[in-house]
Write an enzyme that holds these catalytic residues in place. Structure first.
Site, mmCIF file in Angstrom:
data_model
loop_
_atom_site.group_PDB
_atom_site.id
_atom_site.type_symbol
_atom_site.label_atom_id
_atom_site.label_comp_id
_atom_site.label_asym_id
_atom_site.label_seq_id
_atom_site.Cartn_x
_atom_site.Cartn_y
_atom_site.Cartn_z
ATOM 1 N N ASP A 29 -6.561 2.370 -2.684
ATOM 2 C CA ASP A 29 -6.631 3.221 -1.494
ATOM 3 C C ASP A 29 -7.186 4.625 -1.809
ATOM 4 O OD1 ASP A 29 -6.172 4.277 0.958
ATOM 5 O OD2 ASP A 29 -4.007 3.992 0.953
ATOM 6 N N LYS A 61 -8.814 -6.373 -2.298
ATOM 7 C CA LYS A 61 -7.369 -6.359 -2.048
ATOM 8 C C LYS A 61 -7.189 -5.952 -0.590
ATOM 9 C CE LYS A 61 -3.152 -3.856 -3.454
ATOM 10 N NZ LYS A 61 -2.650 -2.784 -4.337
ATOM 11 N N ASP A 113 -4.866 -5.113 2.381
ATOM 12 C CA ASP A 113 -3.497 -4.640 2.594
ATOM 13 C C ASP A 113 -3.144 -4.630 4.084
ATOM 14 O OD1 ASP A 113 -1.041 -3.560 1.900
ATOM 15 O OD2 ASP A 113 -1.915 -1.991 0.646
ATOM 16 N N ASP A 153 5.545 -4.135 -4.175
ATOM 17 C CA ASP A 153 5.227 -2.789 -4.659
ATOM 18 C C ASP A 153 6.199 -2.370 -5.750
ATOM 19 O OD1 ASP A 153 3.001 -2.304 -3.213
ATOM 20 O OD2 ASP A 153 3.959 -1.079 -1.676
HETATM 21 C C1 GLA Z 1 0.462 -0.550 -0.299
HETATM 22 C C2 GLA Z 1 0.188 -1.530 -1.427
HETATM 23 C C3 GLA Z 1 0.005 -0.793 -2.722
HETATM 24 C C4 GLA Z 1 -1.141 0.191 -2.601
HETATM 25 C C5 GLA Z 1 -0.898 1.115 -1.420
HETATM 26 C C6 GLA Z 1 -2.106 1.953 -1.140
HETATM 27 O O1 GLA Z 1 1.684 0.046 -0.432
HETATM 28 O O2 GLA Z 1 1.209 -2.475 -1.510
HETATM 29 O O3 GLA Z 1 -0.237 -1.676 -3.783
HETATM 30 O O4 GLA Z 1 -2.339 -0.516 -2.432
HETATM 31 O O5 GLA Z 1 -0.574 0.408 -0.230
HETATM 32 O O6 GLA Z 1 -1.920 2.789 -0.070
#
Ligand code: GLA
Length: 733
Positions: free
Chosen positions: A366, A475, A477, A547
């Site tokens: 991100d 990835k 999200d 996470d």
């Molecule tokens: C989520 C994902 C993390 C990361 C953040 C970025 O929490 O699970 O791995 O990519 O967003 O903002």
């Protein structure tokens, strides 16, 4: 594998070497269940199973005067006639009636399996599976119902889904349409669900089921970390190594419900499908509605065998494309190393060091787009931020490629920040109910993916970045739940379609991107494991599991995840210590020993580890490269539960049983105790195996076990918290 139709008794027998599923046309013409379980011999007529006698206060069919649905097991029950259990579906007809009677008309048996429309599902060729499609009709409601059952040759699995069609001139409202109902003949069962929250996902919860019902559900728009769309119904004495169990897994990523209901006549009813709460689907003349697929698996050999069925089926018949059964690249992700505070130089420094260690793929997380320096802004503006990426994604990707690594990046396409150009241009694209304020989650709103133009616009932005740059990985999200769900483009009567259409929009975008970029490896993510479900695996073969990257917490999370999902799908990385979520200090070796049982990668800056640790990292990567096929696609057995003990152990075994890798973890030291034995599983009894120069027979390792002295030098080193080992076990010849 076969599906036999006994036309005289009107019974279907679906069977393979392991299971039988027997369905009958009941005396009132609907479908009843005769048997589901271990394979039994085929017989022309098993109608003795059907109960045809009255009991006090039981409603019976008016023609037969003897048949009550309540006293028999149903395949897809309705409410309103003689069954008083929870119904699998419900319609509201134009005259206000909610009573349905679907009667068997015809069927089709064919080799293979047909795809669902716009929905993920398992697939099979003509040799791998056979399908039974039964056609039912309700002449009063002028509706037809198709119930599909597929049986696999090599798996003790039945997949099911239903299709409703309105054949009449007036509109019908479908207010409930579950994927499957399974009525079982007794009530001696325990129910297992996988519950949690952010950073503590998929924790197994077991309870006895008894008179009344138990259910789990999601109403968050995603399948959720709170409850996973996978349940197990097991006998009380069933454990990982023996006993009967049935799994039900929903191939769907949105709101769901799973329920078990024990009635007063000894029947247990299992139901699973789209959550009927906030669901209603208008069917005009000729229109159809197709439910997602439920995957029902049976075992008489314990929960490890049930899990292995899901692992193998999902690896072979759900995951598609280039990454099917392909070992995954070892990656480094910059999220925990930099958060959004990075520029190209910083990224290249991390990448260079990772390359030196042997990492194969760099993932930019991100913060690369729009005005995204914190989580208050930028989502929706999928255009590179020139301050961070002066030569765009393409420039950085090429530089990473030049180092000898592949490159991928993070997106969250379903979201928008109020502080973004996209929102300023299209405030009406965010989900919201007219006249009400929209709740925020992580300072962001959810785009209305039930609207085609919204999905198409996001597709356009993403495909621009993707077509300009050499991208190997995405990835994807999704960081908040859906609230104030309302689509401003459709009528009030259609608002019950929005949650499901949203999920269909997500699937559509995934499918478009997968088709355009078939080589890209997609990893799904939703604040970690908030959307870890079988539906996602159809598009993205792996999912960021949680996470919470703390190795000790991860042991529990990965252990719970392994019940329903393959090891190849479990995104697992080594991160920095003290851990960002728990503050725990765990050695780099234990952190890797946990992450090996997953997709494996690093989520830290290797410039910041000691020289000694860096050397260890190099060896870890070498070891993973050598063994990743076995870790990710070997047969996985849980050996010791981190929920029942202070230890955890699991093992992966190759299909020829010549090689296995054992993982053992000590979560908490047990002072002044003997090391004890650990019984292994999955090996060949006769083979002679070597564990670190010492020889053991397979039957010895599986029945006597290894002593923990063998695993840890010094034997009693279990007096240390968080120690672990991973041991390769190889057959001698
Ligand atoms: C989520 C994902 C993390 C990361 C953040 C970025 O929490 O699970 O791995 O990519 O967003 O903002």
């Amino acid at each position: 594998m076969n599906i036999i139709w006994h036309s005289k008794s009107k019974q279907f027998h679906l069977y393979n070497a392991k299971i039988s599923y027997i369905i009958c046309v009941t005396p009132v013409g609907d479908l009843g269940n005769i048997y589901f379980g271990k394979c039994i011999r085929d017989k022309e007529d098993m109608s003795y199973v059907v109960n045809r006698f009255g009991l006090s206060n039981v409603a019976v069919d008016a023609d037969t005067e003897s048949y009550s649905m309540e006293l028999n097991r149903q395949e897809y029950p309705s409410f309103g006639t003689t069954d008083f259990g929870t119904q699998a579906f419900e319609t509201e007809q134009s005259n206000g009636s909610r009573v349905n009677s679907f009667v068997y008309k015809d069927h089709r048996i064919f080799a293979g399996k047909t795809a669902l429309t716009g929905l993920p599902a398992t697939y099979a060729d003509d040799k791998e599976a056979m399908t039974l499609e039964m056609q039912l009709e309700d002449e009063v409601a002028k509706m037809s119902l198709t119930l599909s059952y597929t049986i696999f040759e090599d798996h003790p699995v039945i997949t099911r889904h239903a299709v409703f069609t309105n054949n009449g001139a007036s509109k019908v409202m479908l207010t409930k349409a579950l994927s499957a109902c399974l009525d079982l003949p007794d009530q001696d069962y325990e129910w297992m669900q996988f519950s949690g929250a952010w950073a503590r996902e998929r924790i197994p919860v077991t309870r006895k089921i008894t008179a009344g019902s138990v259910s789990i559900e999601s109403k968050r728009g995603a399948s959720s970390a709170n409850q996973n769309p996978f349940i197990i119904i097991k006998r009380p004495n069933t454990d990982d190594h023996g006993g009967e169990a049935i799994g039900v897994s929903l191939v769907y990523s949105g709101n769901f419900i799973a329920q078990a209901e024990c009635d007063t006549f000894g029947r247990t009813r299992i139901l699973m499908g789209i959550n009927p709460d906030r669901f209603s689907w208008p069917l005009e003349k000729g229109e159809t509605f197709e439910t997602p697929e439920a995957v029902i698996a049976y075992t008489a050999e314990g929960l490890n065998s049930l899990s292995q069925t899901y692992h193998e089926l999902y690896n072979n018949n759900l995951v598609r494309g280039k990454w099917k059964n392909t070992p995954r690249p070892i990656l480094i992700n910059n999220w925990e190393a930099t958060f959004m505070n990075f520029d190209e130089e910083k990224i290249l420094k991390i990448a260079k060091k990772a390359k030196e260690a042997g990492v194969e793929l760099f993932v930019l997380d991100d913060g690369w787009f729009g005005e995204r320096d914190d989580d208050f802004a930028g989502l929706g503006d999928w255009i590179e931020n020139p301050k961070k990426l002066p030569q765009g994604m393409a420039g950085l990707a090429r530089k990473v490629n030049a180092l000898g690594m592949k490159f991928g990046f993070w997106i969250e396409p379903e979201m928008v920040n109020p502080n973004s150009n996209l929102y300023r241009r299209h405030p009406d694209w965010a989900l919201g109910t007219p006249g009400r304020k929209s709740s925020l989650g992580r300072h962001q709103l959810v785009l209305d993916f039930s609207r085609e133009e919204v999905v198409d616009h996001i597709y356009g932005m993403l495909s621009k970045v993707l077509s300009d740059a050499p991208i190997s990985y995405i990835k994807w999200d999704m960081n908040r739940s859906l609230t104030e769900v309302y689509n401003i483009d459709i009528t009030p009567q259609e608002q019950g379609t929005v949650y499901h259409k949203y999920v269909m929009g997500v699937y559509r975008l995934y499918e478009k991107l997968r088709n355009d970029y078939p080589d890209i490896l997609f990893e799904s993510c939703s604040s970690g494991g908030n959307r870890f479900d079988a539906g996602m695996l159809y598009y993205a073969p792996q999912a960021w599991c949680s996470d919470n990257t703390d190795a000790i917490d991860r042991i529990r999370i990965q252990y719970g995840t392994s019940f329903g999902y393959p090891i190849s799908s479990i995104g697992a990385h080594v991160s920095a210590v003290p851990n960002q979520q728990t503050g725990r200090n765990v050695s780099i070796s234990t952190r890797a020993n946990v992450a090996y049982f997953g997709t494996f990668g690093y989520e830290l800056d290797l410039n910041h580890v000691s020289e000694e640790e860096f050397e260890e990292v190099k060896l870890q990567i070498e070891f993973m490269k050598e063994n990743r096929e076995l870790f990710q696609f070997g047969r996985f057995y849980r050996l010791r539960s981190p929920f029942d003990t202070d230890q955890c152990a699991w093992i992966v075994v190759s299909s020829d049983r010549r090689k296995a890798i054992l993982g053992f973890y000590c979560l908490r030291a047990n002072v002044n105790s003997l090391p004890g034995f650990l019984k292994l599983a999955g090996l060949s009894e006769e083979k002679l195996y070597v564990i670190e120069d010492k020889e053991y027979y397979g039957d010895e390792l599986m029945n006597l076990g290894v002593t923990l002295k063998t695993l840890f030098e010094g034997g009693f080193a279990l007096a240390n918290d968080f120690i672990s080992c991973v041991k390769v076990i190889e057959a001698k010849e």
